[in-house]
Write an enzyme that holds these catalytic residues in place. Structure first.
Site, PDB file in Angstrom:
ATOM      1  N   HIS A   1      23.522  32.103  35.380  1.00  0.00           N
ATOM      2  CA  HIS A   1      24.592  31.905  34.396  1.00  0.00           C
ATOM      3  C   HIS A   1      25.340  30.596  34.661  1.00  0.00           C
ATOM      4  O   HIS A   1      25.536  29.780  33.753  1.00  0.00           O
ATOM      5  CB  HIS A   1      25.551  33.096  34.477  1.00  0.00           C
ATOM      6  CG  HIS A   1      26.723  33.002  33.561  1.00  0.00           C
ATOM      7  ND1 HIS A   1      26.849  33.751  32.416  1.00  0.00           N
ATOM      8  CD2 HIS A   1      27.862  32.245  33.624  1.00  0.00           C
ATOM      9  CE1 HIS A   1      27.979  33.457  31.805  1.00  0.00           C
ATOM     10  NE2 HIS A   1      28.628  32.553  32.537  1.00  0.00           N
ATOM     11  N   GLU A   2      25.732  30.390  35.907  1.00  0.00           N
ATOM     12  CA  GLU A   2      26.527  29.201  36.241  1.00  0.00           C
ATOM     13  C   GLU A   2      25.704  27.918  36.181  1.00  0.00           C
ATOM     14  O   GLU A   2      26.212  26.868  35.784  1.00  0.00           O
ATOM     15  CB  GLU A   2      27.142  29.362  37.625  1.00  0.00           C
ATOM     16  CG  GLU A   2      28.125  30.517  37.744  1.00  0.00           C
ATOM     17  CD  GLU A   2      29.298  30.381  36.779  1.00  0.00           C
ATOM     18  OE1 GLU A   2      29.618  29.247  36.375  1.00  0.00           O
ATOM     19  OE2 GLU A   2      29.889  31.415  36.420  1.00  0.00           O
TER      20      GLU A   2
END
Length: 533
Positions: free
Chosen positions: A138-139
């Site tokens: 996600h990051e």
């Protein structure tokens, strides 16, 4: 749990933070409930990779904008639905419960089939690893989207809040606010989009796993036992590596069939409960499930005559009575029917005989009703109330004794018959059939060669399933219009396109949506937790 990047409101605060970082090294935080580790070693490599392939990443993350806005709309509707249910304005439904539980990560954890209210160490390991991978993916989506727009992240932080792991990437808020609105949406939606892609990839891998492992593992032939806990009702009957062949004479191909067949047997048993006779001090006689026992065996068996006194068979024998050809039941006024003769027989020998009665799931009986051949009688087992009589056939093809026997019978024409009789058997389980099926851990895969690990397919399945659920939960959770989540930035940037509203009105509308979304989410979590307790 996914962390929050630098807030977009408060430009001066972002500038002061940037100036401090230029003059001092990063400081990590350690406390009883929160600790993090910040590092910058990946800054240059991710920035270089993002800028080098910007022509690919920009269209890729533009697709993510569409998904992110759709997810924002979907979770907002779920929150409104949850608010209507809480205020009793909308009807209660299982679909609403499921969607809300999935939104907040309370869906069924894809762990073992063992029925337990606790999480095992292996489940916790899968949960931790899958969470870290999903959060990092996600990051990195945010980092690559920002790099493709020429913005370099300040640092990456990995943290643990209470018991939940997470990660975040920090950017300079001035540079993010200077971006065009759609470009900023590409950065904000990148994490949600990456989680959705991860979810789709894991789902596809789960679907293709039988084909990928086909050269090494057989799939869908019969479920294999992976673990039998000491608390399991099948402990002592089955061992890891055993293969379940059939249940009550019906062949079992998969773990799902094992569960579905047990449910069907349980439903049929309780549906026909009125077709049973009660034997005082012993239990009930199911008139629909029996065995054709030769009369010569009955003549040699232990026979008990009793009307009122307490009686039972020895521990190594089971009680049988002649099954009535027509269903009998207890009348409303009269006493229960009693059987004068009870035969004590060896259950291991009885299950090898032909079946009679129409209470079996399989159609392999010697006729209808309690018809048997001449010189045989149809006998039914006596069961305690609430207990079911179930036949489980299994094989042990990977046991040491069976492997040695296979090597000795390579040239024997009757090898298959000998192996079937020596490398397996049939046992009778009397008890709660639903608990029985859930008390063992099974897999649909069988190794083609004994030296292959039996646990590998199960590990891959559980990892993909766990990552699928966590990625889906992160994608939906971060789309919520809640403070400190990506949904806040999505909503803030989206409202900027409504030029008919003044900046002050847009700010008030944003605050109202965020406060409402945060409160409804908090109330929904409390309702879900209370249902679990």
């Amino acid at each position: 749990m996914e962390g929050r990047r630098v807030r977009r409101f408060g430009i001066e605060r972002g500038r002061r933070r940037r100036e401090r970082q230029l003059h001092s090294p990063l400081s990590n935080t350690f406390s009883c409930f929160f600790c993090d580790f910040k590092f910058t070693s990946l800054n240059q490599s991710l920035f270089h990779f993002g800028t080098k392939h910007a022509a690919i990443f920009r269209p890729w993350f533009s697709i993510g904008v569409g998904f992110g806005l759709t997810a924002l709309l979907a979770v907002s509707l779920i929150l409104l639905w949850e608010l209507g249910r809480a205020l009793h304005l909308l009807p209660q439904s299982s679909f609403g419960d499921h969607s809300t539980a999935l939104l907040f990560g309370f869906s069924h954890f894809p762990s073992s089939s063992v029925y337990t209210y606790s999480i095992s160490f292996s489940d916790a390991t899968f949960l931790l690893v899958s969470t870290l991978i999903s959060v990092c993916f996600h990051e990195f989506g945010h980092a690559l989207a920002a790099a493709s727009e020429g913005i370099q992240m300040e640092y990456i932080a990995i943290f643990i809040a209470v018991l939940f792991p997470g990660a975040l990437v920090a950017f300079n808020s001035d540079l993010l606010q200077a971006l065009p609105h759609f470009t900023a949406l590409r950065v904000y939606c990148a994490g949600i989009w990456h989680n959705a892609v991860s979810c789709a990839f894991c789902g596809l891998l789960l679907f293709l796993l039988p084909f990928i492992l086909f050269p090494f593992y057989k799939h869908g032939q019969s479920p294999m036992v992976l673990a039998v806990p000491s608390s399991s009702s099948l402990s002592g009957y089955l061992s890891p590596g055993d293969v379940i062949v059939s249940l009550d004479g019906m062949h079992v191909h998969s773990t799902q069939e094992w569960m579905d067949m047990a449910t069907l047997i349980n439903e049929l048993a309780f549906k026909d409960i009125n077709n049973s006779r009660y034997i005082e001090n012993i239990g009930s006689v199911n008139s629909r499930k029996g065995y054709c026992v030769p009369n010569s065996v009955l003549d040699k068996s232990i026979t008990i005559q009793s009307e009122e006194s307490q009686f039972a068979c020895p521990d190594d024998l089971a009680a049988f009575v002649k099954a009535p050809c027509f269903p009998t039941s207890m009348t409303a006024d009269g006493p229960p029917n009693r059987v004068e003769q009870t035969h004590c027989l060896n259950a291991e020998d009885v299950v090898k005989l032909d079946k009679c009665g129409n209470g079996w799931v399989t159609a392999g009986t010697n006729g209808s009703g309690c018809t048997c051949s001449q010189g045989e009688s149809c006998l039914s087992p006596i069961q305690a109330p609430g207990m079911l009589w179930i036949e489980v056939k299994y094989s042990s093809p990977y046991s040491k004794e069976c492997l040695e026997l296979k090597s000795d019978l390579l040239s024997d024409t009757r090898a298959s018959e000998v192996l079937e009789s020596k490398c397996g058997g049939t046992f009778v389980f009397v008890g709660d059939v639903i608990w029985m099926t859930r008390s063992v851990r099974l897999t649909a895969y069988q190794p083609r060669w004994p030296f292959l690990a039996i646990y590998l397919p199960n590990i891959l399945e559980r990892f993909c399933a766990c990552t699928f659920h966590i990625s889906l939960t992160l994608a939906l959770l971060n789309s919520l219009p809640v403070y400190f989540l990506d949904g806040e930035s999505l909503l803030e940037t989206t409202l900027c396109h409504f030029t008919l509203l003044s900046p002050n009105k847009r700010k008030k509308l944003l605050r109202m949506c965020l406060v409402g979304g945060t409160l409804i989410s908090f109330l929904a979590i409390i309702r879900i937790v209370l249902k679990f307790l």
